[in-house]
Write an enzyme that holds these catalytic residues in place. Structure first.
Site, PDB file in Angstrom:
ATOM      1  N   THR A   1      -8.732   6.269  -2.639  1.00 48.81           N
ATOM      2  CA  THR A   1     -10.089   5.760  -2.889  1.00 48.81           C
ATOM      3  C   THR A   1     -11.090   6.900  -2.749  1.00 48.81           C
ATOM      4  O   THR A   1     -12.165   6.851  -3.337  1.00 48.81           O
ATOM      5  CB  THR A   1     -10.469   4.628  -1.916  1.00 48.81           C
ATOM      6  OG1 THR A   1     -10.163   5.051  -0.579  1.00 48.81           O
ATOM      7  CG2 THR A   1      -9.735   3.352  -2.251  1.00 48.81           C
TER       8      THR A   1
ATOM      9  N   LYS B   1      -9.270  13.768   3.647  1.00 46.43           N
ATOM     10  CA  LYS B   1      -8.355  12.634   3.717  1.00 46.43           C
ATOM     11  C   LYS B   1      -7.440  12.886   4.903  1.00 46.43           C
ATOM     12  O   LYS B   1      -7.435  13.972   5.461  1.00 46.43           O
ATOM     13  CB  LYS B   1      -7.551  12.485   2.425  1.00 46.43           C
ATOM     14  CG  LYS B   1      -6.902  13.809   1.963  1.00 46.43           C
ATOM     15  CD  LYS B   1      -6.159  13.648   0.645  1.00 46.43           C
ATOM     16  CE  LYS B   1      -7.050  13.582  -0.570  1.00 46.43           C
ATOM     17  NZ  LYS B   1      -6.935  12.363  -1.333  1.00 46.43           N
ATOM     18  N   ARG B   2      -6.664  11.870   5.309  1.00 42.65           N
ATOM     19  CA  ARG B   2      -5.708  12.113   6.380  1.00 42.65           C
ATOM     20  C   ARG B   2      -4.827  13.316   6.039  1.00 42.65           C
ATOM     21  O   ARG B   2      -4.508  13.548   4.865  1.00 42.65           O
ATOM     22  CB  ARG B   2      -4.837  10.850   6.582  1.00 42.65           C
ATOM     23  CG  ARG B   2      -5.579   9.706   7.238  1.00 42.65           C
ATOM     24  CD  ARG B   2      -6.082  10.087   8.606  1.00 42.65           C
ATOM     25  NE  ARG B   2      -4.984  10.218   9.524  1.00 42.65           N
ATOM     26  CZ  ARG B   2      -4.726   9.389  10.523  1.00 42.65           C
ATOM     27  NH1 ARG B   2      -5.529   8.371  10.757  1.00 42.65           N
ATOM     28  NH2 ARG B   2      -3.703   9.573  11.314  1.00 42.65           N
TER      29      ARG B   2
ATOM     30  N   LYS C   1       0.113  14.508   0.810  1.00 41.80           N
ATOM     31  CA  LYS C   1      -1.209  14.764   0.224  1.00 41.80           C
ATOM     32  C   LYS C   1      -1.395  16.254  -0.091  1.00 41.80           C
ATOM     33  O   LYS C   1      -2.291  16.639  -0.826  1.00 41.80           O
ATOM     34  CB  LYS C   1      -2.304  14.266   1.160  1.00 41.80           C
ATOM     35  CG  LYS C   1      -2.363  12.723   1.285  1.00 41.80           C
ATOM     36  CD  LYS C   1      -3.390  12.292   2.313  1.00 41.80           C
ATOM     37  CE  LYS C   1      -3.463  10.789   2.545  1.00 41.80           C
ATOM     38  NZ  LYS C   1      -4.256  10.079   1.527  1.00 41.80           N
TER      39      LYS C   1
ATOM     40  N   HIS D   1       0.789  -1.230   0.000  1.00 43.35           N
ATOM     41  CA  HIS D   1       0.000   0.000   0.000  1.00 43.35           C
ATOM     42  C   HIS D   1       0.821   1.279   0.000  1.00 43.35           C
ATOM     43  O   HIS D   1       0.244   2.358   0.044  1.00 43.35           O
ATOM     44  CB  HIS D   1      -0.930   0.043   1.216  1.00 43.35           C
ATOM     45  CG  HIS D   1      -2.127  -0.844   1.086  1.00 43.35           C
ATOM     46  ND1 HIS D   1      -3.318  -0.409   0.561  1.00 43.35           N
ATOM     47  CD2 HIS D   1      -2.312  -2.142   1.401  1.00 43.35           C
ATOM     48  CE1 HIS D   1      -4.185  -1.399   0.570  1.00 43.35           C
ATOM     49  NE2 HIS D   1      -3.609  -2.470   1.076  1.00 43.35           N
TER      50      HIS D   1
ATOM     51  N   LYS E   1     -14.652   7.882  -4.802  1.00 40.22           N
ATOM     52  CA  LYS E   1     -15.956   8.209  -4.198  1.00 40.22           C
ATOM     53  C   LYS E   1     -16.469   9.532  -4.758  1.00 40.22           C
ATOM     54  O   LYS E   1     -17.656   9.677  -5.043  1.00 40.22           O
ATOM     55  CB  LYS E   1     -15.829   8.289  -2.676  1.00 40.22           C
ATOM     56  CG  LYS E   1     -15.390   6.983  -2.012  1.00 40.22           C
ATOM     57  CD  LYS E   1     -15.056   7.221  -0.534  1.00 40.22           C
ATOM     58  CE  LYS E   1     -14.158   6.137   0.031  1.00 40.22           C
ATOM     59  NZ  LYS E   1     -13.579   6.517   1.334  1.00 40.22           N
TER      60      LYS E   1
HETATM   61  C1  LIG Z   1     -12.291   6.958   1.589  1.00 41.56           C
HETATM   62  C2  LIG Z   1     -11.866   7.420   2.909  1.00 41.56           C
HETATM   63  C3  LIG Z   1     -10.523   7.735   3.136  1.00 41.56           C
HETATM   64  C4  LIG Z   1      -9.462   7.649   2.060  1.00 41.56           C
HETATM   65  O1  LIG Z   1      -9.373   8.884   1.395  1.00 41.56           O
HETATM   66  P1  LIG Z   1      -8.161   9.190   0.376  1.00 41.56           P
HETATM   67  O2  LIG Z   1      -8.609  10.462  -0.269  1.00 41.56           O
HETATM   68  O3  LIG Z   1      -8.125   8.061  -0.600  1.00 41.56           O
HETATM   69  O4  LIG Z   1      -6.934   9.322   1.167  1.00 41.56           O
HETATM   70  C5  LIG Z   1     -10.152   8.170   4.399  1.00 41.56           C
HETATM   71  N1  LIG Z   1     -11.055   8.280   5.384  1.00 41.56           N
HETATM   72  C6  LIG Z   1     -12.364   8.005   5.198  1.00 41.56           C
HETATM   73  C7  LIG Z   1     -13.319   8.170   6.325  1.00 41.56           C
HETATM   74  C8  LIG Z   1     -12.810   7.552   3.953  1.00 41.56           C
HETATM   75  O5  LIG Z   1     -14.102   7.246   3.788  1.00 41.56           O
END
Ligand SMILES: *Cc1c(COP(=O)(O)O)cnc(C)c1O
Length: 841
Positions: free
Chosen positions: A682, A574-575, A580, A383, A686
Site C-alpha cells: 500500500t 516499509k518493514r 522486500k 495477505h 501512497k
Molecule cells: C503504508 C504503510 C506501510 C506499508 O508499506 P508497504 O510499502 O506497503 O510495505 C507500513 N508502515 C506504515 C507506517 C505505513 O503507513
C-alpha cells in the site's frame, strides 16, 4: 445575541467577551468561537490546570476533547442506527489497527480545520505545534494494520455501518532507535499520557474462557450436549473510538478489547491469606492484551498470541450476538442478513470455530444450521503467500488452550473432508493437503484452511496475488469452490495520505480540478489536461520542493544529516524484510559509490537515498540489513568525493506520523520486492498518489500501478513471478551472477573487506555470506536489471520537465488506489452492505 443565562450552570453565552450562542454549542458548535470556548472549558474542567502552567500538550488534549465532543451526536446517531440493525453491518476483525494521529484527521473529516486554527490562534497557540504533540497508537506492524485503518475511514465516508474490532494493546509496536547503526527497541508506552479519543465501557464486558476440558451431558430435553469447563476465566472490556466519515454524519466505531481479571482478587486465595497469589492472577489476566507481537518473529510467545487472538475474537462475536439478540431482538437465522464479518488475515480465524461454539453450545442450534449461518457470515482476506507467515498452531498447544474448539475443528474437518472425497474420490493426497490438521513435522491446526472452509468469500489483495493464491497455497480449495474466490486490490485513504499529509498538493488540486477528488479520486484524471501547461508544472514542482524541504528539516532534527531539496529523493520505507529487498537498494548505492571512487571525473545526478522501517526484534538478517544501511550511509555521507552526489539516510522509527512527511516528499518510490512475494503493498499507492515515480518489479499492486500509470511512466525491472519460480526450480546459484558481473563482484567485495565498517570484516559477513550462498530472494539475479533501470531513472531525472510530466500523470492516474474503491468492492461483492445515511434528528 441575547444574553441568556443557563439556569442550571449559570454559564454565560459570552466567552472572553465573544458570543458563542446557546451553551450547548460549547459541545457541538462548529465555529471558531465555539471551538475556542470549548477548548477553554476543557482546559478548566477536564485538564484542570491553571493558565500559568499550560503547555501545548494540555492544549492538544483540550482541543482533542472538544473535537471528540463534536463527533458525539453523530456517533450516537450512527450507533443507534446499527443497534436497531435496520441495515446490514460490516464487522472488520483485525488483530491490528494502525490508526495514526487522530486530531488532524478528525478536524479534516468534520470540516473544521480552519476554525480550529483560528480558535487556537485566538488562544495564542499554533495549531501545527498542537498537532505535533500527538503521538500515535502503534497498534499494528505495518501494511496490514494500516489497511484496516484506511478501510475504517472509507467505510464511514461511504456511510456504511461498520464496527472495527481489535485489541487495545497496552504497548504497541516498539519504538525504534538507532545506536551505532544498530536498531534498538524501546517500549511504546502510548497510553502513558492518556488517550483522549477513546471512551471506556467497563459495563460492556464479556467473559473469556481458557484451558481446561470438556464434558458431555444430557440437557433437559434429553439432547446430548457438550460443556466446556475452563481452567481460567478472564474478561474483556471495551474501549470505543469514534471513526468520523469525511463530510457525512456517519461516525462508526472502533472497539478495542482490553483484558481484565474477572475479580480483582481471587477471594478464596485472599481468604487463606495468599494475597500475592490473588494479585498474580490479575497480573496474568491482564498480560493478554499487554503487548503487540511484531510479525516475522520466529516461534516466541506462541501460546499468549493464540490467547490474544481468541480473546478479541470471542469478545467481538459475543458483542455481535448481544446486539443481534438483545438489542434488535432478531432470530439467529437472520445473522448473515444483518452482519458481514471479515477476517483480516488468519489472525482472527479462530472465529469460525468460536461462532460454531457459541451457536451450538450456548444457543443450542443444530450443527447444520450453525454451519450454514457461519459460512454465510464470514469472509476471509488472505495477505500472504510466504509459507512461514501462514499461521499454524501446534496441536498440543491448541488443544490445551481451546479443548472445545479442537473438537469442533475435528468435526468441521470430518464433514469437510467427506465433501472433498465425494467430489474427488480416491485422492488421499488431496485429502492430506486440504485437511485442517497438518501432519507434516508434528500435528498442527492450519488456520488459513479453517478460514477458507468457514467463509463464503476468500480474497487476495491485488490481482496478481489473488491469481497466485488460486494457483498455489489455496489451489485445492479453488478446485473445490471456485465461486468463493475473488480479488479486491488494496487501497489507501486519500483523506489522510493526500489531503492531510500533502496540504500543498491539496491546494493545487482544489484550485485546478475542484474539491471533488477527496471522495471521488478518479477525478484526478482531470489533471491530464494540465500536463502541457508550463505554469501548472512549475506549481507542481514547487509543491514537491516544499515537501522535500519539510522532510529535510525533519531528517536533520532526527539524524543530524543535511539534505539538499533540489536532489532526487529516492525512498524505500516499509518493514525491513529480505523479500522486500532493502539490501538490493543498498547494492545500487554501493555501485554508485564504487563508480565515483574509481573515476574522480565522474558526475551523476545527485540523489538522497532514504530508508525507514522496523525489523522484527528476533529477525537476525533484517537487523543486519539496518546495520548495513547505516554503515554504508556513514561512509558515503562522510566522503567528500561522493557526498557531493549522494547521501544516505536511515530515518528512525518509521510510523504513520512521520509517514505523513515521507510519502509527499518522494521523487522515486522503491517497490523492489522479489516478484510473487509482496501480496499487494500500500506504500506503493501512497507514493503514486503523491506524484512519485515508481521503480519496481511486477509484484503485488505494482502490476496494476503500472497498468494505470502507463508503462512509459513506470520504471520496470527484474524477473517476473514465473521466471523467479523457474530460476529456483533449475537450482539458483548466486555465484553464477557474481562471476558474470565484475561490477557486482566489486560491490560485494567492498562490503566483505570492511570498507564500510572501518576494516571490520565480521560485522557484515553474514550479509555477504547470505548473498553468496543463499540469496533466497534473488537479489543478485535481479541486480543487473535493477542497476540498468536505475541508470535510466537518472537519465530521465536530468530532464526536469519530462520527469514532472510523468509525476503529474502518476497522480492523475492513481484514482483506482483509493480505499473508497476497495471498500465499495467489498460492500458490493462480499458483504452486501449498502449505504445508510445518518439523520441527526
Ligand atoms: C503504508 C504503510 C506501510 C506499508 O508499506 P508497504 O510499502 O506497503 O510495505 C507500513 N508502515 C506504515 C507506517 C505505513 O503507513
Amino acid at each position: 445575541m441575547t444574553d441568556v443565562v443557563n439556569t442550571i450552570s449559570g454559564e454565560s453565552t459570552e466567552h472572553n467577551g465573544k458570543p458563542v450562542g446557546p451553551t450547548g454549542q460549547t459541545r457541538s458548535g462548529m465555529t471558531a468561537d465555539a471551538l475556542r470556548a470549548a477548548v477553554s472549558d476543557h482546559l478548566l474542567y477536564s485538564i484542570a490546570r491553571p493558565p500559568a502552567v499550560l503547555t501545548p500538550e494540555h492544549y492538544y488534549r483540550a482541543l482533542s476533547l472538544a473535537v471528540r465532543d463534536r463527533m458525539q451526536k453523530r456517533w450516537m446517531a450512527t450507533t443507534q442506527d446499527f443497534l436497531d440493525l435496520s441495515s446490514k453491518v460490516t464487522c472488520y476483525l483485525s488483530a491490528e489497527f494502525l490508526m495514526g494521529p487522530q486530531l488532524g484527521n478528525n478536524l479534516l473529516n468534520l470540516g473544521i480545520e480552519a476554525e480550529a486554527r483560528q480558535a487556537m490562534a485566538d488562544l495564542g497557540q499554533d495549531l501545527d505545534v498542537i498537532l505535533d504533540c500527538e503521538g500515535e497508537p502503534g497498534l499494528g506492524n505495518g501494511g496490514l494494520g494500516r489497511l484496516a485503518a484506511c478501510y475504517l475511514d472509507s467505510l464511514a465516508t461511504l456511510e456504511r455501518p461498520a464496527i472495527g474490532y481489535g485489541i487495545r494493546y497496552e504497548f504497541g509496536i516498539f519504538k525504534q532507535e538507532i545506536q551505532d547503526g544498530w536498531q534498538v527497541e524501546k517500549t511504546d508506552n502510548w497510553l502513558v499520557r492518556g488517550n483522549p479519543w477513546e471512551i471506556d465501557k467497563p459495563d460492556a464486558a464479556y467473559t473469556v474462557n481458557w484451558g481446561g476440558h470438556t464434558e458431555t451431558y444430557e440437557d433437559v430435553t434429553g439432547k446430548f450436549r457438550v460443556r466446556w469447563l475452563p481452567q481460567r476465566v478472564l474478561k474483556g472490556v471495551s474501549y470505543d473510538t469514534p471513526v468520523q466519515g469525511y463530510g457525512v454524519n456517519t461516525c462508526n466505531t472502533l472497539t478495542l478489547w482490553s483484558a481484565r481479571a474477572v475479580e480483582s482478587f481471587a477471594l478464596d486465595a485472599f481468604n487463606t491469606g495468599d494475597f500475592y497469589k490473588a494479585v498474580d492472577e490479575e497480573v496474568v489476566s491482564e498480560t493478554v492484551s499487554k503487548v503487540l507481537y511484531p510479525n516475522d518473529e520466529p516461534e516466541a510467545g506462541k501460546r499468549l498470541r493464540l490467547l490474544q487472538q481468541y480473546f478479541f475474537v470471542t469478545c467481538s462475536l459475543q458483542d455481535i450476538l448481544n446486539i443481534h439478540l438483545l438489542r434488535a431482538h432478531l432470530p439467529l437465522s437472520a445473522l448473515p442478513d444483518k452482519w458481514a464479518i471479515q477476517l483480516n488475515d488468519t489472525h482472527p480465524s479462530i472465529a469460525v470455530a468460536e461462532l460454531m461454539r457459541l451457536l451450538i453450545d450456548e444457543h443450542q442450534l443444530g450443527w447444520d444450521e450453525a454451519w450454514d449461518l457461519t459460512v454465510r457470515t464470514f469472509g476471509y482476506t488472505n495477505h500472504t503467500l510466504l509459507p512461514e507467515a501462514l499461521e499454524t498452531w501446534p496441536l498440543r498447544i491448541f488443544g490445551e488452550a481451546l479443548p472445545r474448539h479442537l473438537e469442533l475443528i475435528y468435526e468441521i474437518n470430518d464433514r469437510f473432508l467427506a465433501e472433498v472425497r465425494a467430489k474427488f474420490p480416491d485422492d488421499e493426497d488431496r485429502i492430506r493437503r486440504m485437511s485442517l490438521i497438518g501432519e507434516d513435522g508434528g500435528k498442527t491446526v492450519r488456520m488459513a484452511h479453517l478460514a477458507t472452509v468457514g467463509s463464503h468469500a476468500v480474497n487476495g489483495v491485488a490481482a496478481l496475488h489473488s491469481e497466485l493464491l488460486k494457483a498455489s497455497v489455496l489451489k485445492d480449495f479453488y478446485g473445490m469452490w471456485p465461486e468463493r474466490f475473488g480479488n479486491v486490490t488494496n487501497g489507501v485513504t486519500p483523506r489522510r495520505f493526500l489531503a492531510l499529509s500533502n496540504p500543498g498538493l491539496r491546494e493545487l488540486l482544489d484550485d485546478t480540478i475542484g474539491t471533488g477528488w477527496m471522495t471521488d479520486l478518479e477525478r484526478l484524471h482531470g489533471l491530464e489536461a494540465f500536463v502541457d501547461d508550463p505554469a501548472f508544472r512549475q506549481r507542481w514542482r514547487d509543491v514537491k520542493r516544499a515537501n522535500k524541504s519539510r522532510l529535510a528539516e525533519y531528517v536533520h532534527t532526527a539524524t543530524g544529516i543535511e539534505l539538499d531539496p533540489t536532489w532526487m529523493f529516492d525512498v524505500q520505507v516499509k518493514r525491513i524484510h529480505e523479500y522486500k529487498r532493502q539490501h538490493l537498494m543498498v547494492l545500487h548505492i554501493i555501485t554508485l559509490y564504487h563508480r565515483l571512487k574509481n573515476d574522480p571525473t565522474l558526475t551523476i545526478p545527485p540523489r538522497v537515498f532514504i530508508f525507514g522501517g522496523k525489523a522484527a526484534p528476533g529477525y537476525f538478517m533484517a537487523k543486519r540489513i539496518i546495520k548495513l544501511i547505516n554503515a554504508v550511509g556513514e561512509t558515503v555521507n562522510a566522503d567528500p568525493q561522493v557526498n557531493r552526489f549522494m547521501r544516505v539516510v536511515f530515518l528512525p522509527n518509521f510510523n504513520v506520523k512521520n509517514a505523513h512527511l515521507v510519502y509527499p516528499a518522494a521523487n522515486l518510490s522503491e517497490q523492489i520486492s522479489t516478484a510473487g512475494k509482496e501480496a499487494s503493498g500500500t506504500g506503493n499507492m501512497k507514493f503514486m498518489i503523491n506524484g512519485a515515480l515508481t521503480i519496481g518489479t511486477l509484484d503485488g499492486a505494482n502490476v496494476e500501478i503500472r497498468q494505470e500509470a502507463g508503462a512509459e511512466n513506470f520504471f520496470l525491472f527484474g524477473l517476473t513471478e514465473g521466471q523467479v519460480e523457474k530460476v529456483k526450480a533449475e537450482g539458483y546459484r548466486p555465484v553464477d551472477y557474481i562471476d558474470a558481473d565484475p561490477e557486482l563482484a566489486a560491490v560485494l567485495e567492498l562490503i566483505a573487506r570492511g570498507d564500510f565498517t572501518h576494516g571490520d570484516t565480521e560485522v557484515l559477513r553474514p550479509i555477504v555470506d547470505n548473498f553468496v550462498h543463499h540469496d533466497s530472494f534473488l537479489a543478485l539475479a535481479d541486480y543487473r536489471s535493477y542497476i540498468n533501470c536505475q541508470d535510466e531513472v537518472s537519465k530521465v531525472w536530468l530532464d526536469g520537465e519530462a520527469w514532472t510530466r510523468m509525476s503529474i500523470r502518476n497522480t492523475a492516474r492513481s484514482g483506482k488506489f483509493s480505499s473508497d474503491r476497495a471498500i465499495a468492492e467489498y460492500c458490493d461483492e462480499i458483504w452486501g452492505v449498502g449505504p445508510m445515511s445518518v439523520d441527526l434528528d
